[in-house]
Design a protein around this motif. Sequence first.
Motif, short mmCIF file in Angstrom:
data_model
loop_
_atom_site.label_atom_id
_atom_site.label_comp_id
_atom_site.label_asym_id
_atom_site.label_seq_id
_atom_site.Cartn_x
_atom_site.Cartn_y
_atom_site.Cartn_z
N ASN A 146 0.72 -1.28 -0.03
CA ASN A 146 -0.06 -0.08 -0.07
C ASN A 146 0.68 1.24 0.10
N GLY A 147 2.22 1.29 0.11
CA GLY A 147 3.12 2.27 -0.12
C GLY A 147 3.38 3.20 0.90
N THR A 148 2.91 2.65 2.25
CA THR A 148 3.16 3.41 3.48
C THR A 148 4.44 2.87 4.36
N VAL A 149 5.05 1.88 3.81
CA VAL A 149 6.16 1.50 4.59
C VAL A 149 7.48 1.13 3.44
N ALA A 150 8.54 2.08 3.68
CA ALA A 150 9.60 2.02 2.73
C ALA A 150 10.86 0.88 3.28
N VAL A 151 11.05 0.19 2.53
CA VAL A 151 12.11 -0.74 2.99
C VAL A 151 13.24 -0.94 2.25
N ASP A 152 14.43 -1.39 2.53
CA ASP A 152 15.48 -1.84 1.65
C ASP A 152 15.53 -3.22 1.32
N ALA A 153 15.17 -3.58 0.20
CA ALA A 153 15.05 -5.06 0.06
C ALA A 153 15.38 -5.35 -1.40
N PRO A 154 15.71 -6.74 -1.99
CA PRO A 154 15.84 -6.90 -3.19
C PRO A 154 14.23 -7.00 -3.84
N ILE A 155 13.89 -6.03 -4.67
CA ILE A 155 12.44 -6.11 -5.11
C ILE A 155 12.53 -5.61 -6.75
N ASP A 156 12.15 -6.70 -7.46
CA ASP A 156 12.38 -6.38 -8.87
C ASP A 156 10.96 -5.80 -9.36
N LEU A 157 9.95 -5.88 -8.97
CA LEU A 157 8.63 -4.87 -8.93
C LEU A 157 7.73 -4.31 -7.99
N PRO A 170 -1.34 3.04 -3.83
CA PRO A 170 -1.56 4.18 -2.77
C PRO A 170 -3.05 4.35 -2.39
N LYS A 171 -3.63 4.60 -1.24
CA LYS A 171 -5.04 4.47 -1.09
C LYS A 171 -5.58 5.79 -1.20
#
Length: 258
Positions: free
Chosen positions: A120-131, A136-137
């Motif tokens: 939902n885009g409210t938590v930013a993390v640092d991780a290997p994410i391809d997409l 957003p709500k």
Amino acid sequence: MPVDADPVAERAAETPPEADALPINELFHSLQGEGKLAGVPSVFVRTSGCNLRCWFCDSYHTSWEPSHAWLTIDEIVAEIEGYDADHVVVTGGEPLIHEETVDLLERLDERGYHTTVETNGTVAVDAPIDLASVSPKLASSTPTPERDPTGEGDWEQRHEQRRLDHEALATLVERYPTQLKFVVTGPDDVAEIDRTVEELRERTETTIDDADVLLMPEGQTRSDLDETRGVVADLALEHGYRYTPRLHVDLWNDAPGT
Ligand SMILES: C[S@@+](CC[C@H](N)C(=O)[O-])C[C@H]1O[C@@H](n2cnc3c(N)ncnc32)[C@H](O)[C@@H]1O
Ligand SMILES: Nc1nc2[nH]cc(C(=O)O)c2c(=O)[nH]1
Ligand code: SF4
Ligand SMILES: [Mg+2]
């Protein structure tokens, strides 16, 4: 297949084990139903628990009434490896509220999987994410007392305060290839989508093309979508955004594990 009907559920702990683990609501193989990768065979890992309460949430048992089994990261990876797929979709609930989701993504990256995270885009993390599939709500998602499925209305304020975090959104857009996938209930939603995308463009150097902004019709069932998909397709055409179907709902309606 939902965890309740899965052999893993029989082995899974009801309380958190000592090892790194996640509360899992279901784990299944299906076609990605939404977004730019719609149609791609994928394993879905659905964590339980959410920091929001959209009135329309199609995963009620991860948000309004969470249920889950605890699976260790090892068990989740083993289960994923049992399927013939190279795409994994980590979803929820809100998968990024759990620190252990980063560990899972690292393990999947080491094994060469393509990972999509539905968030939902409210938590930013640092991780290997391809997409990063960020949804957003909008104000139309807020559980007002009339719309709250429990009839209580006690999540309205918390949801409203948390639903849009422009800083977290900007961080996600800068870190990862991103699609912005808005759930659209009708024409009144478009002004807030325009504003949200504009605000994001002002906050980041990263280009956000209109083709990265997807309008998805609200609807948990085929008959819901019969009311919304035509309206939302017309809005996408009119405003130059992309339309995304809900292929899994068209194919399998609201069956669990699809
Ligand atoms: C259940 S959510 C889980 C991930 C994350 N919490 C989020 O909302 O993005 C998965 C996706 O389903 C979408 N969704 C949930 N309920 C929906 C509904 N009734 N109609 C259309 N999309 C819906 C969300 O916006 C999100 O893109
Ligand atoms: N087939 C299928 N595609 C999906 N894409 C995103 C989903 C989700 O619930 O996050 C989802 C889902 O639940 N099923
Ligand atoms: S943010 Fe996602 S999981 Fe949470 S209530 Fe909304 S749609 Fe459901
Ligand atoms: Mg879904």
